[in-house]
Design a protein around this motif. Structure first.
Motif, mmCIF file in Angstrom:
data_model
loop_
_atom_site.group_PDB
_atom_site.id
_atom_site.type_symbol
_atom_site.label_atom_id
_atom_site.label_comp_id
_atom_site.label_asym_id
_atom_site.label_seq_id
_atom_site.Cartn_x
_atom_site.Cartn_y
_atom_site.Cartn_z
ATOM 1 N N MET A 1 0.820 -1.208 0.000
ATOM 2 C CA MET A 1 0.000 0.000 0.000
ATOM 3 C C MET A 1 0.853 1.257 0.000
ATOM 4 N N ALA A 2 1.972 1.185 0.797
ATOM 5 C CA ALA A 2 2.854 2.355 0.878
ATOM 6 C C ALA A 2 3.478 2.652 -0.481
ATOM 7 N N LYS A 3 3.874 1.565 -1.192
ATOM 8 C CA LYS A 3 4.474 1.730 -2.521
ATOM 9 C C LYS A 3 3.468 2.306 -3.501
ATOM 10 N N LEU A 4 2.200 1.831 -3.397
ATOM 11 C CA LEU A 4 1.147 2.324 -4.281
ATOM 12 C C LEU A 4 0.891 3.804 -4.044
ATOM 13 N N ALA A 5 0.880 4.197 -2.764
ATOM 14 C CA ALA A 5 0.660 5.604 -2.414
ATOM 15 C C ALA A 5 1.818 6.467 -2.908
ATOM 16 N N LYS A 6 3.047 5.913 -2.787
ATOM 17 C CA LYS A 6 4.231 6.643 -3.249
ATOM 18 C C LYS A 6 4.188 6.845 -4.759
ATOM 19 N N ASN A 7 3.816 5.768 -5.495
ATOM 20 C CA ASN A 7 3.712 5.865 -6.957
ATOM 21 C C ASN A 7 2.657 6.884 -7.367
ATOM 22 N N LYS A 8 1.541 6.888 -6.642
ATOM 23 C CA LYS A 8 0.460 7.823 -6.940
ATOM 24 C C LYS A 8 0.918 9.261 -6.742
ATOM 25 N N THR A 9 1.692 9.493 -5.662
ATOM 26 C CA THR A 9 2.220 10.836 -5.382
ATOM 27 C C THR A 9 3.196 11.271 -6.461
ATOM 28 N N ILE A 10 4.097 10.341 -6.851
ATOM 29 C CA ILE A 10 5.087 10.651 -7.895
ATOM 30 C C ILE A 10 4.387 10.955 -9.214
ATOM 31 N N ASN A 11 3.376 10.127 -9.539
ATOM 32 C CA ASN A 11 2.629 10.341 -10.781
ATOM 33 C C ASN A 11 1.969 11.718 -10.789
ATOM 34 N N GLN A 12 1.379 12.094 -9.658
ATOM 35 C CA GLN A 12 0.692 13.380 -9.581
ATOM 36 C C GLN A 12 1.669 14.535 -9.717
ATOM 37 N N GLN A 13 2.853 14.388 -9.117
ATOM 38 C CA GLN A 13 3.878 15.430 -9.221
ATOM 39 C C GLN A 13 4.324 15.611 -10.669
ATOM 40 N N ILE A 14 4.516 14.484 -11.356
ATOM 41 C CA ILE A 14 4.949 14.538 -12.756
ATOM 42 C C ILE A 14 3.857 15.137 -13.631
ATOM 43 N N VAL A 15 2.593 14.701 -13.395
ATOM 44 C CA VAL A 15 1.479 15.234 -14.184
ATOM 45 C C VAL A 15 1.338 16.737 -13.965
ATOM 46 N N THR A 16 1.483 17.177 -12.710
ATOM 47 C CA THR A 16 1.385 18.612 -12.406
ATOM 48 C C THR A 16 2.457 19.392 -13.147
ATOM 49 N N LYS A 17 3.693 18.873 -13.123
ATOM 50 C CA LYS A 17 4.801 19.548 -13.805
ATOM 51 C C LYS A 17 4.579 19.582 -15.319
ATOM 52 N N LEU A 18 4.117 18.465 -15.876
ATOM 53 C CA LEU A 18 3.872 18.397 -17.316
ATOM 54 C C LEU A 18 2.719 19.295 -17.736
ATOM 55 N N ASP A 19 1.697 19.396 -16.877
ATOM 56 C CA ASP A 19 0.564 20.267 -17.196
ATOM 57 C C ASP A 19 1.001 21.727 -17.290
ATOM 58 N N VAL A 20 1.904 22.147 -16.391
ATOM 59 C CA VAL A 20 2.444 23.514 -16.448
ATOM 60 C C VAL A 20 3.176 23.727 -17.759
ATOM 61 N N MET A 21 3.982 22.721 -18.164
ATOM 62 C CA MET A 21 4.730 22.809 -19.414
ATOM 63 C C MET A 21 3.791 22.814 -20.615
ATOM 64 N N LYS A 22 2.691 22.038 -20.521
ATOM 65 C CA LYS A 22 1.711 21.995 -21.606
ATOM 66 C C LYS A 22 1.077 23.367 -21.813
ATOM 67 N N VAL A 23 0.730 24.043 -20.721
ATOM 68 C CA VAL A 23 0.161 25.390 -20.807
ATOM 69 C C VAL A 23 1.169 26.349 -21.426
ATOM 70 N N GLN A 24 2.442 26.206 -21.030
ATOM 71 C CA GLN A 24 3.498 27.034 -21.604
ATOM 72 C C GLN A 24 3.581 26.833 -23.115
ATOM 73 N N ASN A 25 3.491 25.572 -23.530
ATOM 74 C CA ASN A 25 3.562 25.276 -24.963
ATOM 75 C C ASN A 25 2.377 25.858 -25.713
ATOM 76 N N GLU A 26 1.181 25.759 -25.131
ATOM 77 C CA GLU A 26 -0.005 26.321 -25.784
ATOM 78 C C GLU A 26 0.120 27.835 -25.933
ATOM 79 N N HIS A 27 0.680 28.477 -24.901
ATOM 80 C CA HIS A 27 0.911 29.920 -24.968
ATOM 81 C C HIS A 27 1.947 30.232 -26.048
#
Length: 222
Positions: A1-27
């Protein structure tokens, strides 16, 4: 469960960072494309940085990002390289542009150029088009392409003598189109998973259809 929670956190961090970059690209595409490529080069450097930051043994992050892309209507294969997945996520690019951007970053990896130095490197090389030409495919990639080419050529040479499973007659005249050797039929798979019920003979062929068929046949005849 701890590993699953860690993966979920890492995934969310990466998605958040990529979403910022995606907005930058659209601009960038909306407001800056005609003036400068500096933002593009910077974004490629940031994608490269994210690529380096992810553990290559991590299978969950690529899977997670692919699921998001599919929800956005972006087509990706199960075997799409992770670097290409990151590129398509940020740039919403087609396969051709994604391929070019992949080559640029892959070339930088080969040369030992850091993500921070990538923007300046692209500029000094004369842009993305020139930079992608600098990529040197691995010997394994070269061998795979040659093996595929050899298999396809062998099938083409032996096609006339290949064993026929069954003959089908049609009331329509079928002519070879665009120099194709193949005639394509449409079949319906029976409930037993083995019987094929032929329902149509296509009277139009294309090089694209034939190329796809040759690739599939080459896997079978290796």
């Amino acid at each position: 469960m701890a590993k699953l929670a860690k993966n979920k956190t890492i995934n969310q961090q990466i998605v958040t960072k990529l979403d910022v970059m995606k907005v930058q690209n659209e601009h960038f595409e909306t407001n800056e494309l005609s003036r400068s490529n500096k933002t593009l080069y910077s974004l490629l450097g940031q994608v490269y940085e994210v690529f380096n930051s992810v553990d290559k043994k991590d299978l969950e992050t690529p899977k997670h990002l692919k699921s998001i892309l599919k929800q956005r209507g972006v087509k990706v294969q199960d075997n799409t390289p992770f670097l290409t997945v990151l590129i398509r996520y940020v740039f919403n690019s087609d396969r051709s542009k994604s391929f070019n951007y992949n080559r640029v970053i892959s070339s930088a990896i080969q040369k030992g150029i850091s993500p921070n130095d990538l923007p300046l490197h692209i500029e000094e090389m004369g842009g993305v088009e020139e930079c992608k030409k600098d990529y040197i495919p691995s010997q394994e990639t070269i061998d795979k392409k040659q093996s595929l080419k050899d298999s396809i050529e062998a099938i083409q040479l032996n096609f006339v003598d290949m064993e026929s499973f069954h003959s089908v007659k049609t009331d329509k005249e079928v002519k070879k189109v665009d120099g194709c050797q193949f005639v394509f039929t449409v079949g319906r798979l029976g409930e037993d998973g083995k019987t094929i019920e032929l329902v149509e003979v296509l009277t139009e062929m294309s090089r694209v259809m034939e190329k796809t068929a040759l690739k599939l046949m080459s896997n079978k005849h290796k």
